[in-house]
Design a protein around this motif. Structure first.
Motif, short mmCIF file in Angstrom:
data_model
loop_
_atom_site.label_atom_id
_atom_site.label_comp_id
_atom_site.label_asym_id
_atom_site.label_seq_id
_atom_site.Cartn_x
_atom_site.Cartn_y
_atom_site.Cartn_z
N ALA A 132 74.76 47.96 23.92
CA ALA A 132 73.67 47.24 24.68
C ALA A 132 74.08 47.54 26.19
O ALA A 132 75.07 47.58 26.47
CB ALA A 132 73.61 46.05 24.20
N ALA A 133 72.98 47.46 26.91
CA ALA A 133 73.16 47.39 28.40
C ALA A 133 73.88 46.10 28.64
O ALA A 133 73.85 45.28 28.30
CB ALA A 133 71.83 47.25 29.15
N THR A 134 74.85 46.56 29.64
CA THR A 134 76.02 45.52 30.17
C THR A 134 75.03 44.47 31.07
O THR A 134 74.12 44.65 31.84
CB THR A 134 76.86 46.25 31.06
N ILE A 135 75.31 43.14 30.60
CA ILE A 135 74.49 41.98 31.31
C ILE A 135 75.26 41.50 32.26
O ILE A 135 76.29 41.04 32.16
CB ILE A 135 74.37 41.02 29.98
N GLY A 136 74.70 41.67 33.39
CA GLY A 136 75.04 40.99 34.68
C GLY A 136 74.37 39.95 35.23
O GLY A 136 73.70 39.19 34.23
N THR A 137 74.62 39.09 36.27
CA THR A 137 73.94 38.02 36.54
C THR A 137 72.84 38.25 37.77
O THR A 137 73.02 39.20 38.69
CB THR A 137 74.73 37.14 37.26
N ASP A 138 71.57 37.90 37.32
CA ASP A 138 70.46 38.20 38.26
C ASP A 138 70.49 37.81 39.50
O ASP A 138 71.37 36.85 39.71
CB ASP A 138 69.23 37.86 37.68
N PRO A 139 70.33 38.65 40.61
CA PRO A 139 70.25 38.19 41.84
C PRO A 139 69.71 36.82 42.38
O PRO A 139 70.33 36.09 43.05
CB PRO A 139 69.58 39.23 43.05
N THR A 140 68.62 36.27 41.63
CA THR A 140 68.06 35.09 41.95
C THR A 140 68.90 34.15 41.35
O THR A 140 69.13 32.75 42.03
CB THR A 140 66.54 35.03 41.33
N VAL A 141 69.61 34.29 40.29
CA VAL A 141 70.48 33.42 39.75
C VAL A 141 71.75 33.00 40.78
O VAL A 141 72.37 32.00 40.65
CB VAL A 141 70.79 33.53 38.41
N LYS A 142 72.40 34.36 40.96
CA LYS A 142 73.32 34.45 41.75
C LYS A 142 73.28 33.67 43.10
O LYS A 142 74.08 32.97 43.61
CB LYS A 142 73.83 35.87 42.16
N ALA A 143 72.23 33.49 43.64
CA ALA A 143 71.66 32.84 44.93
C ALA A 143 71.77 31.32 44.48
O ALA A 143 72.08 30.66 45.18
CB ALA A 143 70.66 33.53 45.76
N GLN A 203 70.26 31.45 31.93
CA GLN A 203 70.21 32.65 32.79
C GLN A 203 71.40 33.05 33.10
O GLN A 203 71.44 34.39 32.94
CB GLN A 203 68.98 32.58 33.83
N GLN A 204 72.51 32.27 33.44
CA GLN A 204 73.81 32.88 33.61
C GLN A 204 74.41 33.51 32.36
O GLN A 204 74.99 34.35 32.36
CB GLN A 204 74.66 31.84 33.82
N GLY A 205 73.98 33.07 31.14
CA GLY A 205 74.53 33.54 30.09
C GLY A 205 73.59 34.90 29.61
O GLY A 205 74.12 35.90 29.16
#
Length: 554
Positions: A132-143, A203-205
């Motif tokens: 499955a596509a590697t799950i990163g952290t969305d930029p909006t959540v990172k900020a 959303q982090q998860g």
């Protein structure tokens, strides 16, 4: 000084923005330290359960844990966690031979997401199945995450410092309205930051954007340990608000300091304040560190000292230094100076304990992102202490004019940067986890197929590193590809180019009988010749060879 406040605010916003622009930290404070089957290993039959072991307690993220068979079939059931071990039940695949993929996404003990993938093989390695596509952290959540952290710390200081002034050090004839507004602002910021933390955890998860969260995901967060602690913080804030409302009732008029100090609610306020402070380390690095009781206690002391010091500075520059009689300030400021000095001492002591636990080793100060950010924070702290020393000299001279306000303003600006650094630090892997991350399993190893007229041998060596703990799995087949139980197995290793003799290692036959297990030692870095000698019956024996390269230790 009033004209300079907007510029000071702009400076703080720019400082926070610069910190948020720091290259993305690794939001994974738990490292994968093992699995069963082992990463990169080859086993004889499909397991009924696979496990992944982490360096600290974890919680599975629903919908983001799966085991994929060689043909791409999803064969995993509902994953559960027992402490630091993730258990994933699996069913037998329709086409069981080949390489399997374990894909996982979990939440570590300090509330940060951890994702990764591990492979193992049944029978013999094959092409890696599609992950499955590697799950990163969305930029909006990172900020959003460090922003809410910053707002939470800011709110905490605006509650603690002004409230301590109101309870113990407020001038008799000075209106309390400004300080009370600071306290209510701090309450609102803390509540907002807590709700923000609850609203961004899912959303982090999942890797979704800030606004992409379902009611079910929010429910899972709310019933998790992390969520329950934050809900407890909101409950404490509500009780504190009721107590403060009673405390502040009728206290907007000057001249009532004695009544304010004698109010019976102050003990309840103190208890609620300590309980509220404890919710920060209980959802951060401290709870996942060695000796959590010590690190949580130290975290509470650290936050309390920070709140008294920085919140007191804000009260001085925002309320007291303007409009207060010079003679009153001449009495008040020396007392505040002693408060500030004691707070800084406790802050330094608690911070030192936290640094020793979280950094782990002196080398981690410069070799890890956490250590380097900590050094920057300490550098800013030195500048703050220098400004505080100047302020204390002005206090001793009974100066209360623009010079003192300017110096305190510098302290406030620099301590705001410290708060921003703290908001980033809690998102970065502590130095103590660097060893676990460096030793995290990667699923690497050596897998090859060797052939000769008598048989085909498929083998795997993991992890191919210096030392004697390198596991070898071997599977024997006829040239036509059918399982072939041999009469005898043997493997030998020889470091090439050194004139050393080959070292023979035994292989233990397992069930099924065409599978053998052994251990290989690599005492020195370099290229080794690996030779498998297999006797298929009483008369026929053959040796097949290959080479592997063992790197030096980093």
């Amino acid at each position: 000084m009033t004209g300079k406040l907007p510029r000071l605010f702009v400076l703080l916003v720019l400082a926070l923005g610069a910190l948020l622009a720091i290259p993305e930290p690794a939001l994974a404070h738990a490292a994968t330290v093992g699995s069963s089957p082992a990463p990169g290993s080859v086993v004889g039959s499909s397991p009924t359960e696979v496990t992944v072991t982490f360096s600290e307690t974890i919680t599975p993220v629903s919908g983001h844990i799966q085991v994929v068979a060689p043909d791409g079939e999803r064969i995993s059931g509902l994953a559960t966690a027992r402490g630091a071990v993730l258990h994933i039940p699996v069913r037998t695949a329709e086409h069981p031979l080949g390489t399997y993929l374990i894909s996982f996404r979990v939440i570590s003990a300090d509330s940060h997401p951890v994702g990764g993938a591990i492979t193992f093989s049944v029978g013999a390695p094959s092409a890696r199945p599609q992950a499955a596509a590697t799950i990163g952290t969305d930029p909006t959540v990172k900020a959003a995450v460090p922003t809410f952290k910053f707002l939470g710390y800011a709110g905490l200081t605006l509650i603690t410092g002004p409230l301590m002034f109101l309870l113990f050090l407020w001038p008799r004839r000075r209106s309390r309205a400004g300080a009370i507004r600071l306290v209510w602002t701090g309450m609102a910021l803390t509540a907002l930051a807590t709700l923000g933390a609850l609203g961004t955890q899912a959303q982090q998860g999942s890797g979704a954007a800030l606004w992409q969260v379902s009611a079910g995901e929010l429910g899972e967060v709310a019933t998790s340990t992390f969520g329950l602690i934050l809900l407890a913080r909101l409950a404490i804030l509500a009780l504190l608000a009721v107590s403060l409302r009673a405390l502040f009732a009728g206290q907007l008029r000057p001249g009532e300091k004695r009544r304010l100090r004698a109010y019976p609610n102050r003990i309840l306020i103190l208890i609620l304040g300590i309980a509220g402070l404890a919710t920060w380390p209980l959802t951060g690095h401290a709870i996942a560190a060695p000796m959590p009781a010590v690190t949580v206690t130290v975290g509470v002391v650290h936050l309390a000292a920070m709140g008294i010091w920085i919140g007191g500075l804000v009260t001085l520059i925002g309320v007291l230094l303007r409009g207060t009689d010079r003679r009153v300030l001449g009495v008040l400021l020396p007392v505040w100076s002693r408060w500030a000095a004691l707070s800084v001492i406790w802050l330094a002591l608690a911070g030192s304990v936290q640094a020793v636990v979280q950094v782990g080793t002196p080398a981690a100060l410069v070799q890890t992102g956490y250590g380097r950010l900590l050094l920057v924070k300490l550098g800013v702290l030195v500048l703050v202490l220098a400004a505080a020393a100047v302020a204390r000299r002005l206090v001793r001279r009974s100066a209360s004019g623009s010079g003192l306000r300017r110096t305190v303003g510098i302290e406030v600006a620099a301590t705001a940067v410290i708060l921003a650094l703290s908001a980033v630090l809690v998102q970065v892997d502590p130095g103590r986890t660097a060893g676990a991350q460096a030793g995290a399993v990667t699923g690497t190893g050596v897998s090859q197929t060797l052939t000769c007229p008598l048989y085909t041998l498929q083998f795997n060596i993991y992890p191919v590193e210096l030392g004697e703990y390198n596991t070898v799995h071997a599977f024997l087949y006829t040239p036509e590809g059918k399982p072939l139980p041999p009469a005898e197995w043997q493997v030998s290793t020889q470091l090439t180019g050194q004139g050393l003799e080959a070292v023979k290692e035994p292989l233990l036959g397992l069930d099924p009988p065409h599978h053998a297990l052994g251990s290989i030692s690599f005492p020195l870095p370099g290229t080794y010749e690996i030779a498998f000698t297999i006797r298929v019956d009483d008369l026929n024996r053959a040796t097949v060879k290959t080479t592997v390269t063992v790197p030096p230790k980093p």
